[in-house]
Design an enzyme around this catalytic site. Structure first.
Site, short mmCIF file in Angstrom:
data_model
loop_
_atom_site.label_atom_id
_atom_site.label_comp_id
_atom_site.label_asym_id
_atom_site.label_seq_id
_atom_site.Cartn_x
_atom_site.Cartn_y
_atom_site.Cartn_z
N LEU A 48 45.45 7.77 36.98
CA LEU A 48 45.48 8.02 38.42
C LEU A 48 45.49 6.70 39.18
CD1 LEU A 48 43.06 11.08 38.91
CD2 LEU A 48 45.56 11.06 38.94
N CYS A 72 57.86 5.23 25.65
CA CYS A 72 57.53 6.64 25.40
C CYS A 72 57.83 7.56 26.57
CB CYS A 72 56.05 6.76 25.02
SG CYS A 72 55.63 6.04 23.41
#
Length: 433
Positions: free
Chosen positions: A253, A263
Site C-alpha cells: 500500500l 513477475c
C-alpha cells in the site's frame, strides 16, 4: 536428496543454492557455457544480496555444482526442477512455454528410475498436464510424477523468502511424488513453515492469483493517491489508516510510479490470456493492467509539471533505475517510461543507480550514466527519485541544493518528509501528498 535445477537464472540459482544450504545435493544446469564457467568460479551473474556467499558456501561444501550436461545431471536425480524463463509472448501476452516444453523433452529422455518433475517456472493453468503428456510420449516406460511448486521470491529478499517462506505450495496427486516433495522441503517443515498440498492446477493458479492480487493492491493505492492530490489528503495517512485493518494489511500500500519487474506485468497478462481462453473474464485485473501502464508515463508528466510544463532543453537528474531496490532488474521498470516521457519532451537525462546501470544501458538510449548520486546533479534543473534505494534516503539536501540549477525535487517514492525538504528551500512534488 539429489536435485537437478534446469535453468540457472534468478529462480533456479536462488532455489538451487538454498536447497544445497539445506544439505541436499544440487546441480544447476544451464545451456550458457559462459554462465556455467562464471558460476563455477563463484561469480554471480545477477545481483541478489547474500547470494554470492551462499553459492560459495555450497561449492565449498561440495553439494552445489554447475553443469551444461542436462542428461548426466538428471539421470540419478530424485527430483528435477524446471526453472526456465516464461516471458510474455509477443502479440497476445500469453506466457511463452517453449523453454519449459523443450526442457521436459530433454528430461524425459534422460531420467532413470522414479523421478519427480517439478514445474518451478511460473506457468499457466494446465501446463503440468502438457508436461506430463510430453514426457509420456517421449519416454513411455518412464516412472515419474509431475508436480507444480511455484516460487514466491521477492527480488532483493529472495534468500530469506526461500528459507522462511509464508508458505510452500505443492500441487499434484501422485502419492509418490508428494512424498518426495515433502522430503525435499522437510528442513522448512521443521521450522514450521506451512506446506500446502493441493491439485496441480490449483497450485498453478495460486501463483498467478497471488501476484494479480498484490498488483491490484498497488494499483488501488496509486489511484487513491491521485484522489488524495485532488482533495488535499495525504496518501500515506490513508494507507496507514486502512492497512492497520488486518483484513487488508499494510503491505503493498505504498503509492508510487506503478509496478514493474519480472513477475507482476508478465503474470497479470498471462492470467488475462488464460481467463479469455476459458471465457471467464477478469475485469478487475484488466483494469489493473491498463491503469498501471498509463501511470508510468503519467509520472513523467508529473515531473514536467513540476518544472512549469516545459522541459525542452533542460537537464534532469534521475536517481534509481531498477524496478525496485536491491536488484539489477530493469524489466518493466517505471524508470523506463518516466525517462522516455521526459526525453520525448526534449529533456536531457543524467542518471545513477547503485546496481542497475549496466542493464539500464541496454534499454535506455541517450542517457548519461553517472558514478554516484551527487554527480547527476550539477547544473540539472530538477532531481527525480524513481527507485527508493537506501542510498537515496538521506541525501545531504544542502549539498543537493547547491549543485542543482533549480531547487526542484520530485519524489516518486515519498521517501522524504515535505516539511524537511521545503525547509531547505526546495519546490517539492510527491505522490498523493
Amino acid at each position: 536428496m539429489k536435485l537437478a535445477m534446469i535453468g540457472s537464472g534468478y529462480v533456479g540459482l536462488v532455489s538451487g543454492a538454498c536447497f544445497a544450504d539445506f544439505g541436499h545435493d544440487v546441480v544447476c544446469v544451464d545451456r550458457d557455457d559462459r554462465k556455467i564457467a562464471m558460476l563455477r568460479a563463484g561469480e554471480i551473474p545477477i545481483f541478489e544480496p547474500g547470494l554470492d556467499a551462499l553459492v560459495a558456501r555450497g561449492i565449498s561444501a561440495g553439494n552445489l555444482s554447475f553443469s551444461g550436461d542436462l542428461a548426466g545431471s538428471v539421470r540419478d536425480a530424485d527430483a528435477v526442477f524446471i526453472a526456465v524463463g516464461t516471458p510474455s509472448r509477443r502479440g497476445d501476452g500469453h506466457a511463452d512455454l517453449s523453454y519449459v516444453y523443450a526442457a521436459a523433452r530433454e528430461v524425459a529422455e534422460a531420467i532413470s528410475g522414479f523421478t519427480v518433475i517439478v514445474n518451478k517456472s511460473t506457468v499457466p493453468v494446465g501446463t503440468g498436464d502438457e508436461v506430463e503428456r510430453i514426457i509420456r510420449d517421449a519416454n513411455p516406460e518412464a516412472a515419474f510424477a509431475v508436480v507444480s511448486n511455484p516460487e514466491f521470491l521477492r527480488e532483493g529478499a529472495a534468500i530469506d523468502d526461500f528459507k522462511r517462506p509464508d508458505r510452500v505450495v505443492i500441487g499434484g496427486n501422485d502419492p509418490r511424488g508428494l512424498a518426495v516433495m515433502r522430503e525435499v522441503y522437510r528442513p522448512l517443515a521443521l521450522g514450521r513453515s506451512p506446506i500446502i498440498e493441493m491439485s496441480r492446477r490449483g497450485a498453478e493458479l495460486t501463483k498467478y492469483a497471488g501476484n494479480a492480487f498484490l498488483a491490484t493492491k498497488i494499483t488501488f493505492i496509486n489511484e487513491i493517491a491521485d484522489l488524495c492530490e485532488k482533495v488535499g489528503a495525504d496518501v500515506q495517512e490513508v494507507a496507514r489508516g486502512i492497512g492497520l485493518d488486518n483484513r487488508i494489511g499494510g503491505k503493498f500500500l505504498h503509492a508510487g510510479p506503478g509496478f514493474g519487474g519480472s513477475c507482476f506485468p508478465k503474470d497479470t497478462l498471462a492470467l488475462l490470456k488464460t481467463a479469455q481462453d476459458n471465457e471467464a473474464p477478469q475485469r478487475i485485473v484488466e483494469a489493473v493492467v491498463a491503469v498501471n501502464d498509463q501511470r508510468k508515463r503519467a509520472m513523467g508528466r508529473k515531473v514536467i509539471r513540476a518544472l512549469g510544463g516545459d522541459v525542452r532543453g533542460k537537464t534532469i537528474a534521475v536517481l534509481g533505475l531498477t524496478f525496485k531496490p536491491n536488484t539489477d532488474d530493469m524489466r518493466d521498470s517505471p524508470a523506463i517510461a518516466v525517462i522516455q516521457t521526459l526525453q520525448d519532451a526534449g529533456a536531457t537525462i543524467r542518471a545513477f543507480d547503485p546496481e542497475g546501470m549496466e542493464q539500464a544501458a541496454k534499454v535506455l538510449a541517450d542517457v548519461e550514466y553517472c558514478s554516484d548520486a551527487y554527480s547527476t546533479m550539477p547544473n540539472s534543473d530538477a532531481l527525480v527519485i524513481v527507485t527508493e534505494w537506501d542510498a537515496f534516503r538521506a541525501l545531504d539536501l544542502k549539498r543537493v541544493k547547491g549543485l542543482l540549477k533549480q531547487p526542484v525535487l520530485v519524489d516518486l517514492r515519498n521517501i522524504y518528509p515535505r516539511e524537511l525538504v521545503e525547509q531547505h528551500g526546495f519546490s517539492y512534488t510527491a505522490v498523493g501528498r
